[in-house]
Design an enzyme around this catalytic site. Structure first.
Site, mmCIF file in Angstrom:
data_model
loop_
_atom_site.group_PDB
_atom_site.id
_atom_site.type_symbol
_atom_site.label_atom_id
_atom_site.label_comp_id
_atom_site.label_asym_id
_atom_site.label_seq_id
_atom_site.Cartn_x
_atom_site.Cartn_y
_atom_site.Cartn_z
ATOM 1 N N ARG A 1 0.934 -1.181 0.034
ATOM 2 C CA ARG A 1 -0.042 -0.081 -0.021
ATOM 3 C C ARG A 1 0.682 1.340 0.039
ATOM 4 O O ARG A 1 0.626 2.240 -0.816
ATOM 5 C CB ARG A 1 -0.919 -0.060 1.220
ATOM 6 C CG ARG A 1 -2.001 -1.181 1.137
ATOM 7 C CD ARG A 1 -3.161 -1.136 2.039
ATOM 8 N NE ARG A 1 -3.687 -2.639 1.697
ATOM 9 C CZ ARG A 1 -4.738 -2.976 2.493
ATOM 10 N NH1 ARG A 1 -4.609 -2.842 3.795
ATOM 11 N NH2 ARG A 1 -4.995 -4.314 1.996
ATOM 12 N N GLU B 1 -12.715 -14.522 10.978
ATOM 13 C CA GLU B 1 -12.863 -13.620 9.801
ATOM 14 C C GLU B 1 -12.929 -14.690 8.495
ATOM 15 O O GLU B 1 -11.807 -15.109 8.220
ATOM 16 C CB GLU B 1 -11.791 -12.721 9.720
ATOM 17 C CG GLU B 1 -12.036 -11.826 8.349
ATOM 18 C CD GLU B 1 -10.922 -10.819 8.243
ATOM 19 O OE1 GLU B 1 -10.037 -10.689 8.800
ATOM 20 O OE2 GLU B 1 -10.916 -10.040 7.170
ATOM 21 N N LYS C 1 -16.087 -11.429 11.554
ATOM 22 C CA LYS C 1 -15.856 -10.393 10.915
ATOM 23 C C LYS C 1 -16.015 -10.946 9.281
ATOM 24 O O LYS C 1 -15.072 -11.613 8.714
ATOM 25 C CB LYS C 1 -14.322 -9.920 11.059
ATOM 26 C CG LYS C 1 -13.757 -8.965 10.079
ATOM 27 C CD LYS C 1 -12.532 -8.189 10.542
ATOM 28 C CE LYS C 1 -11.816 -7.423 9.535
ATOM 29 N NZ LYS C 1 -10.732 -6.383 10.043
ATOM 30 N N SER D 1 -13.898 -4.299 5.034
ATOM 31 C CA SER D 1 -14.473 -3.422 3.749
ATOM 32 C C SER D 1 -14.110 -4.186 2.467
ATOM 33 O O SER D 1 -14.634 -4.141 1.572
ATOM 34 C CB SER D 1 -13.447 -2.170 3.982
ATOM 35 O OG SER D 1 -12.349 -2.169 4.013
ATOM 36 N N GLY D 2 -12.862 -4.855 2.511
ATOM 37 C CA GLY D 2 -12.549 -5.695 1.437
ATOM 38 C C GLY D 2 -12.359 -5.389 0.013
ATOM 39 O O GLY D 2 -12.404 -5.772 -0.981
ATOM 40 N N ARG E 1 -8.832 -0.837 5.233
ATOM 41 C CA ARG E 1 -8.510 0.156 3.916
ATOM 42 C C ARG E 1 -9.918 1.344 3.910
ATOM 43 O O ARG E 1 -9.616 2.510 3.750
ATOM 44 C CB ARG E 1 -8.973 -0.458 2.672
ATOM 45 C CG ARG E 1 -7.587 -1.091 2.307
ATOM 46 C CD ARG E 1 -7.820 -2.257 1.131
ATOM 47 N NE ARG E 1 -8.477 -3.334 1.697
ATOM 48 C CZ ARG E 1 -8.393 -4.833 0.748
ATOM 49 N NH1 ARG E 1 -8.255 -4.679 -0.306
ATOM 50 N NH2 ARG E 1 -9.019 -5.520 1.370
HETATM 51 P P1 13P Z 1 -10.215 -4.200 5.016
HETATM 52 O O1 13P Z 1 -11.320 -3.640 5.534
HETATM 53 O O2 13P Z 1 -9.132 -3.287 4.069
HETATM 54 O O3 13P Z 1 -10.692 -5.332 3.869
HETATM 55 O O4 13P Z 1 -9.404 -5.099 5.933
HETATM 56 C C1 13P Z 1 -10.080 -5.724 7.092
HETATM 57 C C2 13P Z 1 -9.038 -6.977 7.393
HETATM 58 O O5 13P Z 1 -8.755 -6.792 8.749
HETATM 59 C C3 13P Z 1 -8.544 -7.786 6.623
HETATM 60 O O6 13P Z 1 -8.120 -8.869 7.245
#
Ligand code: 13P
Length: 340
Positions: A33, A177, A219, A261-262, A294
């Protein structure tokens, strides 16, 4: 295992319409990033960036907990205060990512299995000593031609459940998650199917591994069309599909659903979370919250750009995104708030 402590921590992680800040990017992900924005990729720069984040004034008005990475949990601010203490002092619960990454899965082309169970009990004990109160493990499920396979979903679900059991043994709340990725051209309906199957399998495995559901946080991904699907659904359609899917697959004992957020834009992630809370907050058994990386950090990282002279502006952007998501939890977010 201290069951009451687990339940209290899990509740606190989703209390008061707040949510989680994921700042647990692994070193390669953080560097990727930074590279996109022309920011130098080294430990010093990552430290300065993360110090900027944890020092954001008022962050705890919207953020209940922050997920750290092994490098960060061992770091200190310039004044010698550890990040863990700096966060705790402002009322933000510190947590830690404990998986060691999603690796190519043998005999399953295009699919991944998350690693990190070896030595996990000992690592968790060390993180508890350092002050962590929850942990995170991410599994990824890819949608594509002929995938995901049952083998991939089952293997990841079992590993997630074994991780969750080890966390609870150590009195750490496990964030579970299972991320169904949004890459690809699949429809929202296909994402629904795969998310439902994944969640059902994960909860079956959590039950088999005797995980206390009142002491976990889920998550998940939102139910979305693929990023390059020709039909992009409305915010309301995403909210309806996501909640309908979860009502079928997520037990009522789970205190909180904190979405990742993905790769959604910051504004869309807030708008979709807002729509879910406007329509369903009073009807669903779990809190509908956020655990964005993100979608909270990206605008701030862009403004910061590796230059400490931009700290105040970057912190304002971070504060703003965190607040938008708290407003979204209350069903009070609207796009007019952007750009103010
Ligand atoms: P994002 O919200 O960027 O998808 O990241 C969340 C996260 O912790 C991914 O493991």
């Amino acid at each position: 295992m201290n069951t009451q402590q687990l339940i209290d921590t899990a509740k606190a992680m989703v209390a008061d319409d707040k949510g989680l800040l994921a700042m647990d990017e692994s070193t390669p992900t953080c560097d990727k990033r930074f590279a996109k924005l022309g920011i130098p990729q080294n430990e010093e720069t990552r430290l300065i960036y993360r110090e900027m984040i944890v020092s954001t004034p008022g962050l705890s008005e919207s953020i209940s907990g922050a997920i750290l990475y092994d490098e960060t949990v061992r770091q200190q601010k310039n004044d010698g205060t550890s990040f863990v203490k700096a966060l705790s002092d402002t009322g933000i619960i510190p947590g830690i990512k404990v998986d060691t990454g999603a690796k190519e899965m043998a005999t399953h082309p295009g699919e991944k299995i998350t690693e990190g169970l070896d030595g996990l009990r000992e690592r968790l004990a060390e993180y508890v000593q350092m002050g962590a109160r929850f942990a995170k493990w991410r599994a990824v499920i890819t949608i594509g031609e002929g995938i995901p396979s049952r083998g991939c979903i089952e293997a990841n679900a079992q590993v997630l459940a074994r991780y969750a059991a080890l966390c609870q043994e150590a009195s750490l709340v496990p964030i579970v998650e299972p991320e169904v990725l949004m890459d690809g051209d699949h429809t929202l309906e296909r994402c629904y199917e795969v998310t439902e199957e994944t969640l059902r399998t994960v909860f079956d495995q959590l039950y088999r591994q005797r995980v206390v559901l009142e002491g976990i946080i889920l998550k998940p991904n939102m139910v979305l069309p693929g990023l390059i699907c020709s039909q992009q659904n409305s915010v309301d359609e995403v909210a309806d599909a996501t909640v309908a899917c979860f009502l079928r697959a997520v037990p009522a004992a789970v205190p909180g659903v904190t979405f990742l957020s993905g790769g959604q834009s910051s504004e869309l992630a807030s708008a979709r979370l807002n729509a879910m809370n406007v329509k369903f907050k009073s009807q669903v058994p779990w809190e509908l919250a956020f655990s964005f990386a993100r979608a909270i950090q990206q605008p701030a990282m862009g403004i910061w750009g590796g230059n400490s002279a931009n700290n105040v502006a970057a912190q304002k952007a971070l504060y703003h995104r965190a607040k938008c998501n708290r407003d979204a939890r209350r069903g009070e977010y609207n796009t007019a708030m952007e750009g103010t």
